[in-house]
Write a protein that holds these residues in place. Sequence first.
Motif, PDB file in Angstrom:
ATOM      1  N   ASP A   1       1.030  93.099  16.224  1.00 39.29           N
ATOM      2  CA  ASP A   1       0.444  91.890  15.637  1.00 39.29           C
ATOM      3  C   ASP A   1       0.689  90.688  16.535  1.00 39.29           C
ATOM      4  N   PHE A   2       1.925  90.613  17.062  1.00 40.19           N
ATOM      5  CA  PHE A   2       2.259  89.434  17.870  1.00 40.19           C
ATOM      6  C   PHE A   2       1.509  89.414  19.189  1.00 40.19           C
TER       7      PHE A   2
ATOM      8  N   ASN B   1      -2.727  89.551  17.700  1.00 43.22           N
ATOM      9  CA  ASN B   1      -3.221  88.494  16.803  1.00 43.22           C
ATOM     10  C   ASN B   1      -2.592  87.136  17.026  1.00 43.22           C
ATOM     11  N   GLU B   2      -1.377  87.101  17.540  1.00 45.27           N
ATOM     12  CA  GLU B   2      -0.659  85.830  17.558  1.00 45.27           C
ATOM     13  C   GLU B   2      -0.641  85.198  18.954  1.00 45.27           C
TER      14      GLU B   2
ATOM     15  N   SER C   1      -3.332  82.087  19.565  1.00 38.27           N
ATOM     16  CA  SER C   1      -2.913  80.780  19.043  1.00 38.27           C
ATOM     17  C   SER C   1      -3.504  79.631  19.856  1.00 38.27           C
TER      18      SER C   1
ATOM     19  N   TYR D   1      -6.359  79.558  21.494  1.00 41.50           N
ATOM     20  CA  TYR D   1      -7.796  79.427  21.196  1.00 41.50           C
ATOM     21  C   TYR D   1      -8.016  78.865  19.804  1.00 41.50           C
TER      22      TYR D   1
ATOM     23  N   ILE E   1      -7.341  92.966  25.008  1.00 41.32           N
ATOM     24  CA  ILE E   1      -7.161  91.776  24.170  1.00 41.32           C
ATOM     25  C   ILE E   1      -7.374  90.503  24.963  1.00 41.32           C
ATOM     26  N   PRO E   2      -8.367  89.694  24.598  1.00 43.40           N
ATOM     27  CA  PRO E   2      -8.538  88.418  25.300  1.00 43.40           C
ATOM     28  C   PRO E   2      -7.354  87.490  25.019  1.00 43.40           C
ATOM     29  N   GLY E   3      -6.950  86.733  26.016  1.00 47.36           N
ATOM     30  CA  GLY E   3      -5.919  85.716  25.800  1.00 47.36           C
ATOM     31  C   GLY E   3      -4.544  86.061  26.348  1.00 47.36           C
ATOM     32  N   ILE E   4      -4.360  87.305  26.816  1.00 47.81           N
ATOM     33  CA  ILE E   4      -3.089  87.629  27.459  1.00 47.81           C
ATOM     34  C   ILE E   4      -3.357  88.111  28.882  1.00 47.81           C
ATOM     35  N   LYS E   5      -2.306  88.130  29.693  1.00 49.14           N
ATOM     36  CA  LYS E   5      -2.392  88.679  31.043  1.00 49.14           C
ATOM     37  C   LYS E   5      -1.595  89.973  31.091  1.00 49.14           C
TER      38      LYS E   5
ATOM     39  N   ASP F   1       0.553  81.360  30.542  1.00 51.76           N
ATOM     40  CA  ASP F   1      -0.025  82.229  29.507  1.00 51.76           C
ATOM     41  C   ASP F   1       0.965  83.338  29.149  1.00 51.76           C
TER      42      ASP F   1
ATOM     43  N   VAL G   1      -5.239  92.075  34.133  1.00 52.40           N
ATOM     44  CA  VAL G   1      -5.834  90.800  33.736  1.00 52.40           C
ATOM     45  C   VAL G   1      -4.956  89.697  34.299  1.00 52.40           C
ATOM     46  N   PRO G   2      -5.479  88.794  35.124  1.00 48.71           N
ATOM     47  CA  PRO G   2      -6.847  88.781  35.633  1.00 48.71           C
ATOM     48  C   PRO G   2      -7.096  89.950  36.600  1.00 48.71           C
TER      49      PRO G   2
ATOM     50  N   MET H   1       8.214  83.313  14.150  1.00 48.17           N
ATOM     51  CA  MET H   1       7.870  82.176  15.036  1.00 48.17           C
ATOM     52  C   MET H   1       8.721  80.958  14.696  1.00 48.17           C
TER      53      MET H   1
ATOM     54  N   ASN I   1     -10.218  77.197  26.363  1.00 48.48           N
ATOM     55  CA  ASN I   1      -8.866  77.364  25.793  1.00 48.48           C
ATOM     56  C   ASN I   1      -8.535  78.791  25.368  1.00 48.48           C
ATOM     57  N   VAL I   2      -9.056  79.753  26.102  1.00 46.78           N
ATOM     58  CA  VAL I   2      -8.583  81.125  25.923  1.00 46.78           C
ATOM     59  C   VAL I   2      -7.279  81.269  26.722  1.00 46.78           C
ATOM     60  N   TYR I   3      -7.316  80.739  27.940  1.00 48.15           N
ATOM     61  CA  TYR I   3      -6.127  80.744  28.798  1.00 48.15           C
ATOM     62  C   TYR I   3      -5.682  79.308  29.070  1.00 48.15           C
ATOM     63  N   ALA I   4      -4.491  79.186  29.626  1.00 45.49           N
ATOM     64  CA  ALA I   4      -3.874  77.872  29.832  1.00 45.49           C
ATOM     65  C   ALA I   4      -4.656  76.998  30.815  1.00 45.49           C
TER      66      ALA I   4
ATOM     67  N   TRP J   1     -11.371  86.347  33.062  1.00 44.97           N
ATOM     68  CA  TRP J   1     -10.465  87.497  33.119  1.00 44.97           C
ATOM     69  C   TRP J   1     -10.630  88.255  34.435  1.00 44.97           C
ATOM     70  N   ARG J   2     -11.514  87.785  35.298  1.00 45.05           N
ATOM     71  CA  ARG J   2     -11.732  88.452  36.587  1.00 45.05           C
ATOM     72  C   ARG J   2     -12.215  87.420  37.598  1.00 45.05           C
TER      73      ARG J   2
END
Lengths: 325, 337
Positions: free
Chosen positions: A92-93, A96-97, A101, A103, A140-144, A166, A240-241, B131, B326-329, B335-336
Amino acid sequence: MAQLTYREAVAAAIAQEMERDETVAFIGEDVARAGGVFKATVGLFDKFGPRRVIDTPISEQAILGAAMGAAMTGMRPIAEIMFSDFLAVCWDFVANEMSKSRYMSDGQLKCPLVVRTGNGGGSRFGAQHSQSIENWAMAIPGIKVVAPSTPADVKGLLAASIRDNDPVIFFEHKSLYAVKGEVPEGEYVDTLGTAKVVREGKDATIIALALMVPRAIAAADKLMQEHGIDIEVVDLRTLVPLDMKTISKSVSKTGRLFTVEENPRLCGWGAEIVSIVVDELFWDLDGPAVRITTPHIPLPAADNLEDIAIPSVDRIYNKILEVLK
Amino acid sequence: MATKQTLQNDDINEKKRLELYNTQYLIRVAEQRAYDLFLENLVKGTSHLSLGQEAIASGFANAMQENDKSFCTYRGHAHTLARGASVVGVLGELMQRDCGLMRGKGGSMHLTDTSKGVMGSYAIIGAHLPMAVGSAWRAQYLGHDDVATVFFGDGTTNIGAFHEALNYAVVYKLPVVFVCENNNYMEYTHIESITAVKNPAADRASAYGLESIIIDGNDADEVYRTAQKAYEKARAGEGPSLIECKTYRQSGHSRADPGAYRPKGELEHWKKNNDPITRYRERLIEFGIKQNVINDIEDNVKDLVDQATEKAKNSPVPPEDILTTNVYANGGWAWRN
């Protein structure tokens, strides 16, 4: 240059970053006094003390949640999830988290943290302690997503991950912890999102990651010695990237693409790369793009079975020979 | 007929009581407005109202200092407003307009205003408890004096993250306050029918070496005093508190829920006999506060919400170019290369 093992490079990177940045702290199960179950964080507790290197309960949700709450409010925590399989209990973390967060808050929330985790097979641990799950994270979008293959890359890419703004999932391969290699001394930081050509060649390209990189190189050497086939090996290093420029350049040059993946077949990272290459470089290809993967099965414990499940040097060699001949 | 004796001001002074009322009344009017806007089809998606639970948000927020952090659930409008977030920003987000707190990218369940210490609202049950623990760890680690408060419902006490977070917070003695809003219902099911103990949060406190605290969550004074104590304890380095606030959700679980599972007369009983706004208005009178002062507060709140509603209605929808920001910092989504 110093000779360090892959596991020593982990501790070296964390120490380097903790020395320069007070907001870096490290939490996980058995990571402090015991130095980690894989001994990858030996010495950090003695050097930095219980304030900065912290043994936690077996509470994976609390570990990632605490790292996230700290990251949101001004720290750069590193959290260890002992085996990557355990990420499923705190997914979840990840899903989802920490990945959403920023975005969802339209940029108000930040999350500069690193989740280090022992990934991959070869230890005869069976299906719940051996998986390669880097492809889950890639979806998952938003992580590397980072997965180094050498001690030098561990040091440079882990340092870069800690400095990155990130959330980064950092996959350390359990079967590589004992491998030794040259590692730059002093402050050393690499760049996320950069693949590396680790063996130059002209006849075909292998894209590999983590444990599959040394195996791909060994297979390429054997193909050269025995058949004069000249293979280029690209170590992806970061999913990613994704460094498509390096991949495309290599595939355009050789005209042939093989991926070597430890993850099970379906939706492995190689599928995405093959799809992009087919989209963008179709006319540069001289033949089918071929994925060499673990079959779509849970991993077995028995050594003889695990060895035929995960792509081996011989399997890579045989498959490439069969396709190219 | 004997006239009631006017009560003397106690530890809560008149100014603070008016603030406690103002916050409760603002939440009441804004939540009712959110419901009306939903009926007009102007609030899209889902929404989870805090009607009947206003005293908890008001009591805690009014006891906080400016740098304190709030972590909320999808039922988070009240806590966001209570920290002073703009009403336009909140209603605009519910209406998914460009003026929303997160420009329509989060929606009703994810209200966030970090400038007011609202560190987000989370819609996966239990996730925000760890959190808040992490925020408290940072405060302890860096020597900051802020406390993290995490608000959650009774249903959250049956998920693993609740227990992990409590144990973790106690082990490291972290400055975090866990606030269970026990509104009797886990979505559509009565909490007692699916929980091993009668008081879902307080009866678990002893398992973590914490004091069992149950308060009347519909009494803003009691909430405020309890919050003050918990914050003093946390700031003194004495660790976390777990507080169970008994309350009642007067609205459905979400906008789609008419609340048909409630026994006949239950809702009416709570509205008539134990409504936090009605109770507090009576208390203000008991303390000798003039009716016209109360009327002024109520009129001002109504004006504020009316104006905010108009502003939000007139706000454009978010521009399409923020779809991938604001997907990434670095502000983007690449992503590529």
